[in-house]
Design a protein around this motif. Structure first.
Motif, mmCIF file in Angstrom:
data_model
loop_
_atom_site.group_PDB
_atom_site.id
_atom_site.type_symbol
_atom_site.label_atom_id
_atom_site.label_comp_id
_atom_site.label_asym_id
_atom_site.label_seq_id
_atom_site.Cartn_x
_atom_site.Cartn_y
_atom_site.Cartn_z
ATOM 1 N N GLU A 61 12.418 1.387 -2.494
ATOM 2 C CA GLU A 61 11.351 2.192 -1.897
ATOM 3 C C GLU A 61 10.483 1.336 -0.978
ATOM 4 O OE1 GLU A 61 9.393 5.487 -4.351
ATOM 5 O OE2 GLU A 61 9.856 3.880 -5.797
ATOM 6 N N PHE A 62 10.344 0.050 -1.336
ATOM 7 C CA PHE A 62 9.479 -0.836 -0.563
ATOM 8 C C PHE A 62 9.961 -2.274 -0.683
ATOM 9 C CE2 PHE A 62 7.851 -0.797 -4.853
ATOM 10 C CZ PHE A 62 7.566 -2.124 -5.102
ATOM 11 N N VAL A 63 9.541 -3.087 0.266
ATOM 12 C CA VAL A 63 9.709 -4.535 0.187
ATOM 13 C C VAL A 63 8.377 -5.165 0.583
ATOM 14 C CG1 VAL A 63 12.196 -4.509 0.672
ATOM 15 C CG2 VAL A 63 10.576 -4.840 2.543
ATOM 16 N N LEU A 74 2.060 -8.092 2.722
ATOM 17 C CA LEU A 74 2.180 -6.779 3.343
ATOM 18 C C LEU A 74 3.275 -6.026 2.602
ATOM 19 C CD1 LEU A 74 2.321 -7.896 7.084
ATOM 20 C CD2 LEU A 74 0.305 -7.235 5.792
ATOM 21 N N CYS A 75 3.061 -4.739 2.405
ATOM 22 C CA CYS A 75 4.068 -3.894 1.774
ATOM 23 C C CYS A 75 4.630 -2.951 2.833
ATOM 24 C CB CYS A 75 3.481 -3.092 0.616
ATOM 25 S SG CYS A 75 4.712 -2.116 -0.255
ATOM 26 N N ILE A 76 5.945 -2.992 2.993
ATOM 27 C CA ILE A 76 6.619 -2.070 3.909
ATOM 28 C C ILE A 76 7.229 -0.987 3.041
ATOM 29 C CG2 ILE A 76 8.368 -1.821 5.705
ATOM 30 C CD1 ILE A 76 8.155 -4.933 5.985
ATOM 31 N N TYR A 77 6.708 0.211 3.164
ATOM 32 C CA TYR A 77 7.122 1.335 2.330
ATOM 33 C C TYR A 77 8.019 2.262 3.139
ATOM 34 C CZ TYR A 77 6.598 3.921 -1.952
ATOM 35 O OH TYR A 77 6.845 4.503 -3.162
ATOM 36 N N GLY A 103 5.116 5.177 -6.246
ATOM 37 C CA GLY A 103 4.746 5.824 -4.991
ATOM 38 C C GLY A 103 3.300 5.630 -4.579
ATOM 39 N N ILE A 104 2.553 4.794 -5.317
ATOM 40 C CA ILE A 104 1.152 4.550 -4.966
ATOM 41 C C ILE A 104 0.828 3.059 -5.048
ATOM 42 C CG2 ILE A 104 0.379 6.821 -5.780
ATOM 43 C CD1 ILE A 104 -0.824 5.334 -8.231
ATOM 44 N N PHE A 114 -4.318 4.357 -3.873
ATOM 45 C CA PHE A 114 -4.027 4.698 -2.485
ATOM 46 C C PHE A 114 -2.622 5.278 -2.408
ATOM 47 C CE2 PHE A 114 -6.842 1.094 -2.731
ATOM 48 C CZ PHE A 114 -7.817 1.341 -1.780
ATOM 49 N N THR A 115 -2.407 6.212 -1.476
ATOM 50 C CA THR A 115 -1.066 6.737 -1.238
ATOM 51 C C THR A 115 -0.228 5.654 -0.565
ATOM 52 O OG1 THR A 115 -1.643 7.601 0.942
ATOM 53 C CG2 THR A 115 -1.936 9.094 -0.947
ATOM 54 N N ASN A 116 1.075 5.892 -0.462
ATOM 55 C CA ASN A 116 1.934 4.883 0.162
ATOM 56 C C ASN A 116 1.728 4.770 1.670
ATOM 57 O OD1 ASN A 116 3.368 7.085 1.155
ATOM 58 N ND2 ASN A 116 5.017 6.871 -0.322
#
Length: 146
Positions: A61-63, A74-77, A103-104, A114-116
């Motif tokens: 879902e993210f890296v 930094l999160c790349i969603y 997902g949050i 916070f939302t994604n």
């Protein structure tokens, strides 16, 4: 239970406990993607989202990526097959590093969520996360830090 049986059961438990813990720990790891950073632009391969090369249809879902410009990662969603949102993992309330999952983004210090896409869901934070323009092509994701 007899003493001998009890000691045998405890022995198996003690031997198996570290093995079970290592299995559980490996399931929940966060993937830090290999990234290139140059003049405020970060580029990563979309393949960084593939969990297992033998099953390329299974995607993360993210890296996470680390930038030399920021103390926090930094999160790349991945919001769908071609859209990504990049957020700084710093809570806008008091500056704690955020956790990601389900997902949050959540703040372990004071409970903000916070939302994604970086929008405040619940306070005490009242400002959205810092997000960055994120573009894609067939093979890469490009993040513009300025």
């Amino acid at each position: 239970m007899k003493r001998k049986e009890f000691l045998k059961t405890c022995g198996f438990g003690l031997v198996g406990l570290p093995f079970a813990a290592s299995l559980l720990q490996s399931c929940g790891g966060i993937h830090y993607a290999a990234a290139n950073e140059n003049n405020g632009v970060i580029t990563i391969a979309k393949s960084q989202f593939i969990i297992n090369p033998q099953k390329p249809e299974k995607l993360r879902e993210f890296v996470m990526v680390q930038s030399s410009r920021y103390k926090f990662p930094l999160c790349i969603y991945r919001t769908d097959s071609e859209n990504y949102v990049t957020s700084l993992m710093r809570c806008t309330h008091r500056g704690c590093e955020l956790n990601v999952g389900g997902g949050i983004y959540s703040c372990p210090c004071h409970g903000s969520e916070f939302t994604n896409d970086g929008t405040v869901m619940t306070g005490p934070a009242d400002e959205n996360l810092q997000t960055f323009t994120t573009n894609t092509d067939a093979e890469h994701i490009t993040i513009y830090l300025s």
